[in-house]
Motif scaffolding. Structure first.
Motif, PDB file in Angstrom:
ATOM      1  N   GLY A   1       0.825  -1.219   0.000  1.00  0.00           N
ATOM      2  CA  GLY A   1       0.000   0.000   0.000  1.00  0.00           C
ATOM      3  C   GLY A   1       0.850   1.255   0.000  1.00  0.00           C
ATOM      4  N   ALA A   2       1.935   1.236   0.738  1.00  0.00           N
ATOM      5  CA  ALA A   2       2.839   2.395   0.776  1.00  0.00           C
ATOM      6  C   ALA A   2       3.437   2.639  -0.605  1.00  0.00           C
ATOM      7  CB  ALA A   2       3.953   2.152   1.802  1.00  0.00           C
ATOM      8  N   THR A   3       3.795   1.573  -1.280  1.00  0.00           N
ATOM      9  CA  THR A   3       4.422   1.708  -2.597  1.00  0.00           C
ATOM     10  C   THR A   3       3.405   2.218  -3.618  1.00  0.00           C
ATOM     11  OG1 THR A   3       5.938  -0.073  -2.015  1.00  0.00           O
ATOM     12  CG2 THR A   3       5.765   0.494  -4.344  1.00  0.00           C
ATOM     13  N   LEU A   4       2.199   1.705  -3.553  1.00  0.00           N
ATOM     14  CA  LEU A   4       1.163   2.185  -4.471  1.00  0.00           C
ATOM     15  C   LEU A   4       0.902   3.680  -4.250  1.00  0.00           C
ATOM     16  CD1 LEU A   4      -0.851   1.402  -6.699  1.00  0.00           C
ATOM     17  CD2 LEU A   4      -2.492   0.795  -4.914  1.00  0.00           C
ATOM     18  N   ALA A   5       0.968   4.110  -2.995  1.00  0.00           N
ATOM     19  CA  ALA A   5       0.721   5.521  -2.686  1.00  0.00           C
ATOM     20  C   ALA A   5       1.799   6.444  -3.257  1.00  0.00           C
ATOM     21  CB  ALA A   5       0.607   5.716  -1.168  1.00  0.00           C
ATOM     22  N   ILE A   6       2.973   5.887  -3.544  1.00  0.00           N
ATOM     23  CA  ILE A   6       4.029   6.710  -4.165  1.00  0.00           C
ATOM     24  C   ILE A   6       3.524   7.277  -5.497  1.00  0.00           C
ATOM     25  CG2 ILE A   6       6.363   6.703  -5.170  1.00  0.00           C
ATOM     26  CD1 ILE A   6       7.168   4.612  -3.110  1.00  0.00           C
ATOM     27  N   GLN A   7       2.660   6.527  -6.174  1.00  0.00           N
ATOM     28  CA  GLN A   7       2.076   7.025  -7.432  1.00  0.00           C
ATOM     29  C   GLN A   7       1.380   8.362  -7.206  1.00  0.00           C
ATOM     30  OE1 GLN A   7       2.733   5.700 -10.151  1.00  0.00           O
ATOM     31  NE2 GLN A   7       2.461   3.488 -10.222  1.00  0.00           N
ATOM     32  N   ILE A   8       0.665   8.462  -6.116  1.00  0.00           N
ATOM     33  CA  ILE A   8      -0.081   9.690  -5.837  1.00  0.00           C
ATOM     34  C   ILE A   8       0.903  10.819  -5.521  1.00  0.00           C
ATOM     35  CG2 ILE A   8      -1.826  10.751  -4.348  1.00  0.00           C
ATOM     36  CD1 ILE A   8      -2.849   8.394  -6.163  1.00  0.00           C
ATOM     37  N   LEU A   9       1.914  10.500  -4.735  1.00  0.00           N
ATOM     38  CA  LEU A   9       2.929  11.511  -4.412  1.00  0.00           C
ATOM     39  C   LEU A   9       3.647  11.973  -5.682  1.00  0.00           C
ATOM     40  CD1 LEU A   9       4.205   9.787  -1.176  1.00  0.00           C
ATOM     41  CD2 LEU A   9       3.204  12.078  -1.282  1.00  0.00           C
ATOM     42  N   LYS A  10       3.947  11.041  -6.564  1.00  0.00           N
ATOM     43  CA  LYS A  10       4.619  11.423  -7.814  1.00  0.00           C
ATOM     44  C   LYS A  10       3.702  12.314  -8.664  1.00  0.00           C
ATOM     45  CE  LYS A  10       7.845   8.735  -9.761  1.00  0.00           C
ATOM     46  NZ  LYS A  10       8.562   7.559 -10.357  1.00  0.00           N
ATOM     47  N   GLY A  11       2.418  11.985  -8.688  1.00  0.00           N
ATOM     48  CA  GLY A  11       1.462  12.821  -9.428  1.00  0.00           C
ATOM     49  C   GLY A  11       1.412  14.224  -8.851  1.00  0.00           C
ATOM     50  N   ALA A  12       1.437  14.308  -7.528  1.00  0.00           N
ATOM     51  CA  ALA A  12       1.399  15.617  -6.857  1.00  0.00           C
ATOM     52  C   ALA A  12       2.626  16.446  -7.234  1.00  0.00           C
ATOM     53  CB  ALA A  12       1.332  15.412  -5.339  1.00  0.00           C
ATOM     54  N   VAL A  13       3.776  15.806  -7.220  1.00  0.00           N
ATOM     55  CA  VAL A  13       5.020  16.508  -7.558  1.00  0.00           C
ATOM     56  C   VAL A  13       5.020  16.914  -9.036  1.00  0.00           C
ATOM     57  CG1 VAL A  13       7.519  16.208  -7.822  1.00  0.00           C
ATOM     58  CG2 VAL A  13       6.387  15.491  -5.706  1.00  0.00           C
ATOM     59  N   ALA A  14       4.524  16.021  -9.889  1.00  0.00           N
ATOM     60  CA  ALA A  14       4.486  16.332 -11.328  1.00  0.00           C
ATOM     61  C   ALA A  14       3.621  17.571 -11.580  1.00  0.00           C
ATOM     62  CB  ALA A  14       3.948  15.134 -12.107  1.00  0.00           C
ATOM     63  N   CYS A  15       2.477  17.663 -10.931  1.00  0.00           N
ATOM     64  CA  CYS A  15       1.621  18.845 -11.097  1.00  0.00           C
ATOM     65  C   CYS A  15       2.353  20.086 -10.589  1.00  0.00           C
ATOM     66  CB  CYS A  15       0.305  18.685 -10.335  1.00  0.00           C
ATOM     67  SG  CYS A  15      -0.815  17.497 -11.110  1.00  0.00           S
ATOM     68  N   HIS A  16       2.931  19.961  -9.419  1.00  0.00           N
ATOM     69  CA  HIS A  16       3.568  21.128  -8.796  1.00  0.00           C
ATOM     70  C   HIS A  16       4.708  21.678  -9.642  1.00  0.00           C
ATOM     71  CE1 HIS A  16       4.558  23.757  -5.445  1.00  0.00           C
ATOM     72  NE2 HIS A  16       5.828  23.456  -5.617  1.00  0.00           N
ATOM     73  N   THR A  17       5.509  20.783 -10.191  1.00  0.00           N
ATOM     74  CA  THR A  17       6.687  21.262 -10.915  1.00  0.00           C
ATOM     75  C   THR A  17       6.378  21.551 -12.379  1.00  0.00           C
ATOM     76  OG1 THR A  17       7.366  18.970 -11.182  1.00  0.00           O
ATOM     77  CG2 THR A  17       8.348  20.158  -9.381  1.00  0.00           C
ATOM     78  N   GLY A  18       5.414  20.817 -12.966  1.00  0.00           N
ATOM     79  CA  GLY A  18       5.202  20.948 -14.403  1.00  0.00           C
ATOM     80  C   GLY A  18       4.131  21.939 -14.830  1.00  0.00           C
ATOM     81  N   MET A  19       3.213  22.295 -13.927  1.00  0.00           N
ATOM     82  CA  MET A  19       2.112  23.167 -14.342  1.00  0.00           C
ATOM     83  C   MET A  19       2.582  24.589 -14.618  1.00  0.00           C
ATOM     84  SD  MET A  19      -1.092  22.085 -11.876  1.00  0.00           S
ATOM     85  CE  MET A  19      -2.216  23.348 -12.530  1.00  0.00           C
ATOM     86  N   ALA A  20       1.857  25.254 -15.522  1.00  0.00           N
ATOM     87  CA  ALA A  20       2.107  26.662 -15.803  1.00  0.00           C
ATOM     88  C   ALA A  20       1.437  27.531 -14.733  1.00  0.00           C
ATOM     89  CB  ALA A  20       1.539  27.009 -17.168  1.00  0.00           C
ATOM     90  N   THR A  21       1.983  28.708 -14.539  1.00  0.00           N
ATOM     91  CA  THR A  21       1.320  29.686 -13.663  1.00  0.00           C
ATOM     92  C   THR A  21       0.265  30.436 -14.494  1.00  0.00           C
ATOM     93  OG1 THR A  21       2.881  31.429 -14.214  1.00  0.00           O
ATOM     94  CG2 THR A  21       3.443  30.011 -12.337  1.00  0.00           C
ATOM     95  N   PHE A  22      -0.640  31.138 -13.788  1.00  0.00           N
ATOM     96  CA  PHE A  22      -1.641  31.964 -14.486  1.00  0.00           C
ATOM     97  C   PHE A  22      -0.934  32.950 -15.422  1.00  0.00           C
ATOM     98  CE2 PHE A  22      -4.541  30.592 -11.085  1.00  0.00           C
ATOM     99  CZ  PHE A  22      -5.713  30.404 -11.809  1.00  0.00           C
ATOM    100  N   GLU A  23       0.155  33.510 -14.947  1.00  0.00           N
ATOM    101  CA  GLU A  23       0.875  34.499 -15.742  1.00  0.00           C
ATOM    102  C   GLU A  23       1.508  33.864 -16.985  1.00  0.00           C
ATOM    103  OE1 GLU A  23       2.892  37.504 -13.345  1.00  0.00           O
ATOM    104  OE2 GLU A  23       4.608  37.225 -14.686  1.00  0.00           O
ATOM    105  N   GLU A  24       2.197  32.759 -16.790  1.00  0.00           N
ATOM    106  CA  GLU A  24       2.834  32.092 -17.932  1.00  0.00           C
ATOM    107  C   GLU A  24       1.822  31.686 -18.998  1.00  0.00           C
ATOM    108  OE1 GLU A  24       6.322  29.929 -15.219  1.00  0.00           O
ATOM    109  OE2 GLU A  24       4.596  28.787 -15.921  1.00  0.00           O
ATOM    110  N   ALA A  25       0.663  31.176 -18.537  1.00  0.00           N
ATOM    111  CA  ALA A  25      -0.316  30.653 -19.492  1.00  0.00           C
ATOM    112  C   ALA A  25      -1.299  31.717 -19.958  1.00  0.00           C
ATOM    113  CB  ALA A  25      -1.068  29.486 -18.850  1.00  0.00           C
ATOM    114  N   LYS A  26      -1.174  32.925 -19.418  1.00  0.00           N
ATOM    115  CA  LYS A  26      -2.118  34.005 -19.750  1.00  0.00           C
ATOM    116  C   LYS A  26      -3.562  33.567 -19.523  1.00  0.00           C
ATOM    117  CE  LYS A  26       0.993  36.353 -22.966  1.00  0.00           C
ATOM    118  NZ  LYS A  26       2.113  35.358 -22.782  1.00  0.00           N
ATOM    119  N   VAL A  27      -3.790  32.936 -18.387  1.00  0.00           N
ATOM    120  CA  VAL A  27      -5.148  32.556 -18.006  1.00  0.00           C
ATOM    121  C   VAL A  27      -5.651  33.587 -16.998  1.00  0.00           C
ATOM    122  CG1 VAL A  27      -6.537  30.812 -16.814  1.00  0.00           C
ATOM    123  CG2 VAL A  27      -4.787  30.097 -18.449  1.00  0.00           C
TER     124      VAL A  27
END
Lengths: 320, 320
Positions: A289-315
């Motif tokens: 279960g701990a190992t499966l949960a790493i998927q969620i943590l990795k998803g969280a990190v991917a969003c945090h580091t990869g997403m654009a800001t409102f300013e960058e995306a002109k949203v």
């Protein structure tokens, strides 16, 4: 804890192209990772799953649905790549380490006295510390040990009180007479060792086990090395709870990967104040279960580091 | 549904090196995948996330925290790779498709009459069917559309009754006066269109929207193509519920990826009888929760296909 890194994570979350807080728990998890890795942005490039295996003298009392030989057989299965945790580890690009702890020398049956000597307990804790090595940026912990849900229940009873039946559940699937024996063993083990239970580490020594002590060591070492920890199910969390009983902040660098249906797990989670990441009815242990949960943590990190800001995306931001 | 493949999955699970049922929901999900892919073992090699974007006339009534321009801006963000769903899709090795539905031609304000003509609704449903293409083995669905939690609430009220306030929540973050306006718009929209709501598809046409109709189409096409579907949050599940209202078995090939904190979602999940895979407080839409849940499905498949059997690993079975 590095509150500056945690705050940097929170500030960046506010700029990303989503309504504030819309990623829910993922945002909290990123803040937690940054705080305990003492890095912003946090990263999960080299997660490790450490599985500790030990045998229990109390298993001779018929408290498990499986024979004790299964502990060593499952270690072979981990090494051969055939267990659930192997597949889940590969899926998160993780490194799996299995720590076999003298399986031919089980602990003493704790209904007859302390499970471990001072020396054996200290050695097991120190052994667990080895799971934290340079380069590991997230540590998932797991265990394998026929009889260890009995030891975990005894740990909880010794640490937090209540009655034996509050902490005893089916484990790998015991019922009927075997469940009665298991509950009796837990009550007896704690009663017999009560005089020695002068602090949480003495509870660990007297009714715990090698793999449970090793988990305690791994959690301590991870704290010092700034490696956040993902706990697994009942047995793993019970071991961690030794540290919670010693110091209420000792598990702040840990999250619980999943909620086990083992009834003692929910009770324990409430005491230590942890909300698991997943709740999928998994009750296998071995860090699955701990190992499966790493998927969620990795998803969280991917969003945090990869997403654009409102300013960058002109949203556009909120209207009001 | 191919019950033979589902049964083959169940039989294999029983032989794998773990106590029966110890992987909990993962085992059920594998059975579900096999049943609806009509294949054993099931596989997730080419998952797709399809995000449909549409604009809503009702947004002009000030029911959202964001201006309608954000729908098109977020489509640009999806294309540029800057949104949450882009990161989550990459993490599951998925293919992201964004379907922009005439954003400069929003639906009619449904408080003044039907949101869509027969033709427009049929075209949107047909458009959604295009998301299912050969080679796709799992489909996660999502939406983007300022104002669409208002449309989703109206859909639910039209399909299942109750009061407007039962189905209205903060969406992207409305409160106070705006929330009052939103609730009033939902009540009014359903009251005005009630005479036309002679079947679930008429509810979809009169108070739904382009992206919601497209989701209905995608779910239908996926069923025919034997592609299991992962639903996202409130708006996506509300669209899917049109099919449930038409036929209680119509969503058997769908799972819900996550539970949104939007209060209408839990209410709706209870009605359609679905337990979400994740519960992490995500309320972003755009297929983010559904895509994250693919991680769990992939983990389930990895265990099912990669684990050794008791016989292969020479692990002993139960003692008794």
């Amino acid at each position: 804890p590095d509150l500056e890194s945690g705050t940097a994570a929170v500030l960046r979350e506010r700029q990303l192209t989503k309504p504030a807080g819309a990623l829910g728990r993922l945002e909290e998890l990123v803040q937690w990772l940054a705080t305990w890795q003492a890095k912003h942005p946090p990263f999960i490039n080299h997660p490790r799953t450490a599985v500790f295996a030990g045998n229990h003298g109390v298993a001779a009392r018929g408290v498990s649905a499986y024979p004790t030989a299964v502990t060593a057989q499952m270690v072979e299965n981990f090494i051969a790549g055939g267990a659930a945790v192997n597949q889940l580890c590969a899926a998160v690009d993780g490194d799996l380490r299995v720590y076999e702890m003298a399986l031919d020398q089980p602990t003493q049956d704790f209904t007859e006295g302390p499970a471990m000597t001072d020396e054996a307990a200290a050695r097991a804790i120190a052994y667990g510390m080895m799971a934290v090595e340079p380069g590991v940026d997230l540590l998932a912990l797991g265990e394998m040990g026929i009889g260890n849900s009995t030891a975990a229940a005894a740990l909880c009873l010794g640490l937090f009180g209540g009655e034996a039946k509050d902490w005893v559940g089916p484990g790998t699937g015991v019922e009927g007479e075997a469940l009665v024996r298991k509950t009796a063993a837990v009550a007896e083990g704690v009663a017999v060792n009560k005089p020695a239970m002068t602090d949480p580490f003495e509870v660990l020594r007297t009714v715990g086990g090698n793999e449970l002590a090793a988990i305690v060591g791994a959690i301590l070492a991870a704290r010092l090395a700034r490696v956040p920890v993902v706990l697994d199910g009942f047995a793993c969390t019970a071991a961690a709870a030794v540290l919670y009983a010693a110091d209420r902040r000792a598990l702040d660098h840990c999250v619980v990967g999943h909620r086990s249906p083992e009834p003692g797990h929910s009770r324990l989670l409430e005491i230590i104040g942890k909300q698991p990441i997943l709740d999928l009815g998994m009750r296998l242990g071995e860090g699955s279960g701990a190992t499966l949960a790493i998927q969620i943590l990795k998803g969280a990190v991917a969003c945090h580091t990869g997403m654009a800001t409102f300013e960058e995306a002109k949203v556009s931001g909120r209207s009001a």
